[in-house]
Write a protein that holds these residues in place. Structure first.
Motif, PDB file in Angstrom:
ATOM      1  N   ILE A 186      71.964  34.082  90.685  1.00 44.13           N
ATOM      2  CA  ILE A 186      72.444  32.701  90.904  1.00 44.13           C
ATOM      3  C   ILE A 186      73.963  32.911  90.657  1.00 44.13           C
ATOM      4  N   LEU A 187      74.109  33.487  89.413  1.00 45.94           N
ATOM      5  CA  LEU A 187      75.595  33.838  89.194  1.00 45.94           C
ATOM      6  C   LEU A 187      75.895  35.295  88.606  1.00 45.94           C
ATOM      7  N   GLU A 188      76.754  35.816  88.672  1.00 43.08           N
ATOM      8  CA  GLU A 188      77.144  37.377  88.366  1.00 43.08           C
ATOM      9  C   GLU A 188      78.334  37.199  87.576  1.00 43.08           C
ATOM     10  N   SER A 189      78.623  38.104  86.674  1.00 41.80           N
ATOM     11  CA  SER A 189      79.765  38.346  85.876  1.00 41.80           C
ATOM     12  C   SER A 189      80.690  38.990  86.339  1.00 41.80           C
ATOM     13  N   SER A 199      69.998  24.303  99.280  1.00 43.75           N
ATOM     14  CA  SER A 199      70.133  23.529  98.023  1.00 43.75           C
ATOM     15  C   SER A 199      68.663  23.237  97.663  1.00 43.75           C
ATOM     16  N   VAL A 200      67.567  23.086  98.340  1.00 48.97           N
ATOM     17  CA  VAL A 200      66.161  22.729  97.800  1.00 48.97           C
ATOM     18  C   VAL A 200      65.738  24.037  97.268  1.00 48.97           C
ATOM     19  N   ASN A 201      65.898  25.234  97.920  1.00 47.40           N
ATOM     20  CA  ASN A 201      65.371  26.452  97.299  1.00 47.40           C
ATOM     21  C   ASN A 201      66.196  26.659  96.036  1.00 47.40           C
ATOM     22  N   ILE A 202      67.454  26.562  96.114  1.00 48.84           N
ATOM     23  CA  ILE A 202      68.086  26.826  94.686  1.00 48.84           C
ATOM     24  C   ILE A 202      67.584  25.748  93.628  1.00 48.84           C
ATOM     25  N   SER A 203      67.220  24.693  94.115  1.00 48.32           N
ATOM     26  CA  SER A 203      66.640  23.625  93.080  1.00 48.32           C
ATOM     27  C   SER A 203      65.302  24.186  92.517  1.00 48.32           C
ATOM     28  N   ASP A 204      64.666  24.585  93.341  1.00 45.24           N
ATOM     29  CA  ASP A 204      63.129  24.990  93.116  1.00 45.24           C
ATOM     30  C   ASP A 204      63.394  26.123  91.969  1.00 45.24           C
ATOM     31  N   ALA A 205      64.334  27.142  92.402  1.00 43.07           N
ATOM     32  CA  ALA A 205      64.526  28.484  91.414  1.00 43.07           C
ATOM     33  C   ALA A 205      65.115  28.078  90.300  1.00 43.07           C
ATOM     34  N   ASP A 244      65.620  18.252  83.995  1.00 44.99           N
ATOM     35  CA  ASP A 244      65.177  17.586  85.013  1.00 44.99           C
ATOM     36  C   ASP A 244      66.036  18.317  86.327  1.00 44.99           C
ATOM     37  N   VAL A 245      65.450  18.937  87.202  1.00 49.72           N
ATOM     38  CA  VAL A 245      66.214  19.245  88.305  1.00 49.72           C
ATOM     39  C   VAL A 245      66.072  18.741  89.686  1.00 49.72           C
ATOM     40  N   SER A 246      67.186  18.063  90.322  1.00 51.16           N
ATOM     41  CA  SER A 246      66.777  17.562  91.494  1.00 51.16           C
ATOM     42  C   SER A 246      67.902  17.744  92.509  1.00 51.16           C
ATOM     43  N   ALA A 247      67.921  17.758  93.769  1.00 54.30           N
ATOM     44  CA  ALA A 247      68.612  18.089  94.789  1.00 54.30           C
ATOM     45  C   ALA A 247      68.788  17.338  95.794  1.00 54.30           C
ATOM     46  N   GLN A 301      71.697  16.961  99.426  1.00 56.57           N
ATOM     47  CA  GLN A 301      72.422  17.638 100.305  1.00 56.57           C
ATOM     48  C   GLN A 301      73.489  18.563  99.893  1.00 56.57           C
ATOM     49  N   GLY A 302      73.505  19.859  99.524  1.00 58.09           N
ATOM     50  CA  GLY A 302      74.351  20.491  99.041  1.00 58.09           C
ATOM     51  C   GLY A 302      74.800  20.436  97.625  1.00 58.09           C
ATOM     52  N   ASP A 303      73.896  19.728  96.848  1.00 55.07           N
ATOM     53  CA  ASP A 303      73.992  19.717  95.617  1.00 55.07           C
ATOM     54  C   ASP A 303      72.831  19.986  94.719  1.00 55.07           C
ATOM     55  N   VAL A 304      72.706  20.462  93.522  1.00 52.15           N
ATOM     56  CA  VAL A 304      71.584  20.506  92.707  1.00 52.15           C
ATOM     57  C   VAL A 304      72.323  19.588  91.520  1.00 52.15           C
TER      58      VAL A 304
END
Lengths: 463, 441
Positions: free
Chosen positions: A55-58, A104-110, A136-139, A141-144
C-alpha cells in the motif's frame, strides 16, 4: 576572432563530451532470474511481498532521479505509493481519508483485513489491539475512510505494513506464484514493473545469488538489515517471583548475569560475530541512544560452579522456537546459569499458550523502525507481557500513537523501561540479519522487517 | 600574523572551538540552542504533568555519533542555563530526582532523550526531542549522518610480485590519489591503481647485505614528502624517496607504526593541509613479529599509553586523543584510552596487523584485521564496527578471499575525492593477489 573560434571549439568539445558521457551511462536491462536462499520463516513473507502490491513504500533518499519519477505523498515525504494518491487526517487523527488511484473497494477490504487482523497475522492490527483502538473502514468512489476509536497519528507507518491482499483477489504485485518457490514476472501488477523476470526461493544451503545469513563467499557483497534482531528472555510471573536467574540477587544481579551469559561468545559462535550485548529491548537503529538501567552486581563474576544437581532438583521450563542455532546456544548457556543457581532446565518448544510458566527465549525482530509501534506490536501479540501495573500505565499513554515522532519515542522509552524494570522482558543480545549477495546483483532493498525486496534488483554483469 | 593565519586555518578546517565557530548570529537562536530549548521545554512540561519542580540531578551522556568533549562544552552549559531561566527545574549536585540525558545521532537526526526517576515520580518517565543534523549541529556536537544500509564489496585488483611483507598507500605522484607501495622480500614496488587493475610504476631492490631470520616480516609507513620508511626483520631500516628513487639510512632498532601517526605531527600536518605526519614507532625485537612499547616519536621521545608492553600492531583511533586499538603479543585485539586499562575488543584472535579507517563515511572508523587461522587453513578478512565506548566490536563483513593467507593490508584513497578503501594482498601458492575492500552503498 581567434578568441571567438576558440570559444566555439570549446563549446562543441563540451557538447561532444556531454553526449559521450550520456551514451556511456549503462542502465539496467530487464530480465534474468534471481535465486534467493532463505530460511523457512522468511519464505512466506518474501513471496507475499512480491506477489501482493504494497500500500505504501518508504522513499529511498539516495536516488534523486527515482525521487523525481515517483514523488513522495504530499505532506508525507518519507512515503510514496502506487495505490494511494493522497492521505489526510481529520478530527485530530481519529479519521483518515485515503484517496486511492483505483479499486477503492479492494483497497478498503485489504486495509480492513490488515488493520483489524481478520483471519491473518498483521502487526498493524497488533499495534491497534495493544492500545485498545478499533477501526471502521468504509469505501466510496475513489476514497477509503478509516475511522479510529481514538486518535492515531502514525497511519502511514501502519499502512506500510499492509499490502493489497484480500481472499477474493489474486496477485496484485509484480510477480505471481508459478510453482513452489517460483515467482514469475507479470505485467498486470500495480505500480512500476520489476526488472527481474523470475525469482526462485530455495532452501538455505543451496547455491543462490542472495543467501540469508550466508557463509562468506569470495568476492560476494554483504548486505546488512537496517537494524538487528534482539534476543529477549521473557519471564513468567512465577519465574520473576522466585527470581530463578538471580537478577535481583545483589551477589549476581543483571551485571553478573551478563558476565555469565557471554553474549560476545554466543555471537561469535552462532552469528559469525555479528551481534553484541543488548542493553535495551529496542535495538540500535530503531530507538535512539537513551538512558538505560545501570546493571547491578559484581564487577568481576567468579567462574560458574558446574556441580551436578540431583534429578529431583527444582526445574524451570525453558521454551524457545526450534531451528535457530543462536537461540539454541542461548538456551544452552541459560541452562548452565540455572544449574549454577541450583535449578535444572527443561528445554521445551514454545506452545501456543503464551501464558505458560518458566522462561522463554524470543528472537524478536521489530516489524518497523518506529519504536512505539514496534513495542505495541509486541504487546498486541503477547498478553503475558502486559501483566504488570507499571506496564499497563505506560501502555495507556495515548502518546504512543501521537502524530509527533518525538512524543512517540518518549512514550516508547517509558514503556520499554517499565518492561525492563518489571523483569517481564530481559534483553540478552542483538544479532544482525545479513545477506551475502552476488557482487553483480544490484538494487536489492531490505524492508524494515528484514525481508529482501527485488523490485529494483538487476544483474550488472553478464549472466 | 602567522598566529592569525593558523587560527583562520584552524577554524576553516573545523579544528577550532567548534561551539563558538558554529554559533549563529542575529535573531535566529540556531539549531543547537533550539535543540536545548526543545529538551528543556519537554522536561518542564513533563515535570508539570508529574507535579515535579525544583532541584534535579542532571547527567548528560554523549552516545552514537556524538563527540563527548563538544557535548560537555557546548550542550551541557546551555541546558543548565536554559533550565535555570525556565524556573521549573534546576540542575543541582544533590536532589531526589535524577534526570539522565543521552545525546546521539540516528539516521540524520540528533536525538536528546531523557529519563527521570526518583523522588515523588511514580516510575521512570522519558522525554525525547530531535532535530535534523545541520552544519551547526555537526560543528557543535560532532554529529555526522550515518548511512542506513551497509554494504561492503571486495574486488580483485590483480597480481603483485610474491613474497609480500607489508603495504602502504601513499600519493607519490601528487594527484590526490594514492598509489600502492608493496614491500617484498626482495624489493619495494609501487603500483598505480587504474580502474580495477594494477600498473607497476617503480621497483627498488633492497640492498642484499642482510640475512633473513626464520620470521620473515616487514613494516612500511609513509613519511611526509612522498617518502616511505621500511623496516624488515632482516634488519633493513631505510627511507625510500619517490622523487629521487633511492634508499637512505633510517633509525635502526625502531619499527614504524603506520596506523599511529605522531599526535603532534598530525596536528601540524592537518592544520597545514600537508602530507601525512611521521608515524610513531615501537622497538624492534630481533627476529620477532612482536614489538616492544613504549611508543616513541621519530625524534625518540616517548609517548605515554596504557597499552600492553608487547604488541603486534597499534593504530590510533582517529579523532580521539590518546585512544588506541592494538593487537597484543597473543593476537588479542584490545582498545585503550587515556590512562585506562586495555580492554578486549573481541573474543576471536586476529592476525598481525590492524587497519582503522572510516570506510562508510559515518564518522566512526571501521576496523579491518585478518582472523588468525590454524596452519593450512585460509585466512579470513574481518571488518568490524567498533562500539562507541570502544569496549566491544561486532563483525560487519568477513571473507576468505581466495583461500590463501593475508600478507598485508593498508588504507587510502584510490579515487579522487572518494572514500577511504582498504587494499589487501593475499599470498596464494606462488602468486600474490591484491584486493580492494570498499563501501558500495
Amino acid at each position: 576572432m581567434s578568441g571567438f573560434r576558440a570559444t566555439v571549439m570549446l563549446a562543441l568539445g563540451a557538447l561532444a563530451l556531454g553526449a559521450l558521457t550520456a551514451h556511456a551511462r549503462r542502465l539496467p536491462a530487464p530480465g534474468g532470474k534471481v535465486t534467493l536462499a532463505l530460511p523457512v520463516e522468511l519464505v512466506g513473507p518474501a513471496a507475499e511481498a512480491h506477489v501482493y502490491a504494497p500500500i505504501l513504500e518508504s522513499v529511498n533518499d539516495d536516488d534523486a532521479a527515482e525521487r523525481l519519477a515517483r514523488p513522495p505523498l504530499k505532506g508525507f515525504p518519507r512515503w510514496r505509493s502506487s495505490l494511494v494518491r493522497e492521505l489526510a487526517s481529520q478530527d485530530e487523527g481519529k479519521t483518515w481519508r485515503v484517496r486511492v488511484e483505483a479499486q477503492s473497494v479492494n483497497i478498503s477490504d485489504a486495509l480492513a483485513r490488515c488493520l483489524k487482523g481478520d483471519g491473518t497475522a498483521s502487526w498493524p492490527a497488533d499495534v491497534l489491539r495493544a492500545r485498545g483502538v478499533t477501526v471502521d473502514v468504509s469505501a466510496t468512489q475513489g476514497d477509503v475512510t478509516l475511522r479510529f476509536s481514538a486518535p492515531v497519528g502514525p497511519v502511514p507507518e501502519l499502512l506500510a505494513g499492509c499490502s493489497l491482499r484480500t481472499p477474493q483477489m489474486g496477485p496484485t504485485g509484480s510477480y505471481s506464484l508459478f510453482g513452489p518457490g517460483l515467482l514469475r514476472w507479470r505485467n498486470a501488477g500495480l505500480g512500476p514493473p520489476a526488472l527481474l523476470g523470475s525469482i526462485e526461493i530455495v532452501a538455505p544451503g543451496a547455491r543462490a545469488d542472495l543467501v540469508a545469513g550466508g557463509a562468506d563467499v569470495k568476492g560476494a557483497g554483504t548486505l546488512l538489515a537496517p537494524f538487528p534482531d534482539v534476543v529477549l528472555l521473557l519471564q513468567s510471573a512465577e519465574a520473576r517471583r522466585v527470581d530463578v536467574l538471580g537478577l535481583a540477587d545483589p551477589a549476581f544481579g543483571v551485571r553478573g548475569f551478563r558476565q555469565a551469559l557471554r553474549a560476545d561468545l554466543l555471537a561469535a559462535a552462532y552469528a559469525q560475530g555479528r551481534g553484541a550485548v543488548a542493553e535495551g529491548l529496542l535495538p540500535p537503529g530503531v530507538a535512539p541512544a537513551r538512558p538505560l538501567p545501570e546493571p547491578q552486581g559484581p564487577e568481576r563474576l567468579a567462574p560458574l560452579a558446574l556441580t551436578k544437581l540431583p534429578a529431583d532438583a527444582p526445574r524451570v521450563a525453558l521454551r524457545r522456537e526450534e531451528g535457530d542455532a543462536l537461540v539454541d546456544g542461548v538456551v544452552e548457556r541459560l541452562a548452565v546459569i540455572l544449574r549454577n543457581r541450583g535449578r535444572l532446565a527443561s528445554i521445551e518448544r514454545v506452545a501456543s499458550d503464551d501464558g505458560a510458566g518458566g522462561l522463554e527465549i524470543l528472537r524478536w525482530r521489530p516489524p518497523t523502525r518506529d519504536p512505539a509501534l514496534a513495542l505495541l506490536s509486541l504487546a498486541g501479540r503477547r498478553k503475558d507481557l502486559v501483566a504488570d501495573p507499571a506496564v499497563q500505565r505506560a501502555l495507556a499513554n495515548p502518546l504512543l500513537l501521537s502524530a509527533s515522532q518525538d512524543e512517540r519515542v518518549a512514550a516508547a522509552l517509558t514503556l520499554e523501561r517499565a518492561w525492563i524494570d518489571a523483569g517481564l522482558a530481559v534483553p540478552l543480545l542483538t544479532a544482525d540479519r545479513w545477506y551475502t549477495v552476488d557482487p553483480d546483483l544490484r538494487g536489492v532493498v531490505l524492508r524494515e522487517d528484514g525481508v529482501p525486496l527485488m523490485f529494483d534488483a538487476y544483474f550488472a554483469g553478464a549472466r | 600574523m602567522s598566529r592569525l593565519l593558523a587560527a583562520s586555518l584552524s577554524v576553516w578546517l573545523g579544528l577550532g572551538s567548534p561551539a563558538r565557530a558554529a554559533e549563529p548570529t542575529g535573531g535566529d537562536p540556531g539549531s543547537l540552542q533550539a535543540l536545548v530549548d526543545d529538551l528543556a521545554r519537554a522536561l518542564e512540561q513533563r515535570a508539570q504533568q508529574e507535579r515535579l519542580s525544583g532541584a534535579i540531578i542532571l547527567e548528560v551522556e554523549p552516545a552514537r555519533g556524538i563527540d563527548a568533549a563538544r557535548v560537555e562544552r557546548a550542550f551541557v552549559p546551555r541546558l543548565k542555563r536554559r533550565l535555570k531561566d525556565g524556573g521549573v527545574l534546576q540542575a543541582a549536585p544533590e536532589a531526589t530526582v535524577r534526570c539522565r540525558v543521552t545525546v546521539s545521532e540516528e539516521r540524520g537526526l540528533v536525538w536528546a532523550t531523557s529519563l527521570c526517576e526518583g523522588g515523588a515520580l511514580i516510575g521512570p518517565t522519558a522525554v525525547a526531542v530531535s532535530r535534523p543534523v545541520d552544519k551547526e549541529l555537526e560543528g557543535a556536537l560532532g554529529a555526522s549522518v550515518t548511512p542506513a544500509q551497509t554494504r561492503f564489496v571486495l574486488e580483485r585488483l590483480g597480481a603483485v610480485a610474491s613474497g609480500v611483507l607489508d603495504l602502504a598507500l601513499i600519493d607519490v605522484t601528487g594527484d590526490g590519489v594514492d598509489e600502492v607501495a608493496v614491500l617484498g622480500v626482495d624489493a619495494l614496488r609501487v603500483y598505480a591503481v587504474g580502474g580495477n587493475r594494477l600498473e607497476r610504476m617503480a621497483v627498488q631492490t633492497l640492498p642484499p647485505d642482510r640475512r633473513w631470520p626464520r620470521v620473515v616480516t616487514g613494516w612500511l609507513a609513509p613519511l611526509p614528502g612522498a617518502r616511505l620508511w621500511l623496516v624488515t626483520s632482516a634488519g633493513h631500516s631505510l627511507v625510500w624517496d619517490a622523487a629521487l628513487a633511492r634508499f637512505d639510512a633510517a633509525p635502526s632498532g625502531l619499527v614504524p607504526l603506520r596506523g599511529a601517526p605522531d599526535p603532534a605531527g598530525s596536528r601540524t600536518a592537518a592544520s597545514a593541509g600537508a602530507a601525512p605526519p611521521a608515524p610513531l614507532s615501537a622497538r624492534w625485537r630481533l627476529g620477532s613479529p612482536v614489538l616492544a612499547l613504549p611508543l616513541v616519536t621519530i625524534e625518540d621521545t616517548q609517548v605515554k599509553s596504557g597499552l600492553p608492553a608487547l604488541v603486534r600492531d597499534v593504530a590510533a583511533v582517529p579523532g580521539r586523543a590518546r585512544t588506541w586499538v592494538a593487537i597484543d603479543e597473543h593476537g588479542q585485539l584490545v582498545s585503550q584510552s587515556g590512562d585506562g586499562a586495555a580492554l578486549p575488543l573481541s573474543s576471536e584472535r586476529v592476525g598481525d596487523r590492524v587497519v582503522l579507517a572510516d570506510l562508510n563515511g559515518d564518522g566512526e572508523p571501521e576496523l579491518v584485521t585478518s582472523a588468525a587461522s590454524a596452519p593450512g587453513e585460509p585466512d579470513h578478512l574481518v571488518l568490524r564496527r567498533l562500539a562507541r565506548d570502544l569496549a566491544s566490536s561486532s563483525v560487519v563483513f568477513r571473507s576468505q578471499l581466495s583461500g590463501g593467507s593475508i600478507a598485508a593490508a593498508g588504507a587510502g584513497r584510490l579515487e579522487p575525492g572518494g572514500r577511504p578503501e582498504v587494499v589487501l594482498v593475499e599470498e596464494v601458492g606462488t602468486e600474490a593477489l591484491a584486493w580492494r575492500l570498499r563501501y558500495a552503498p
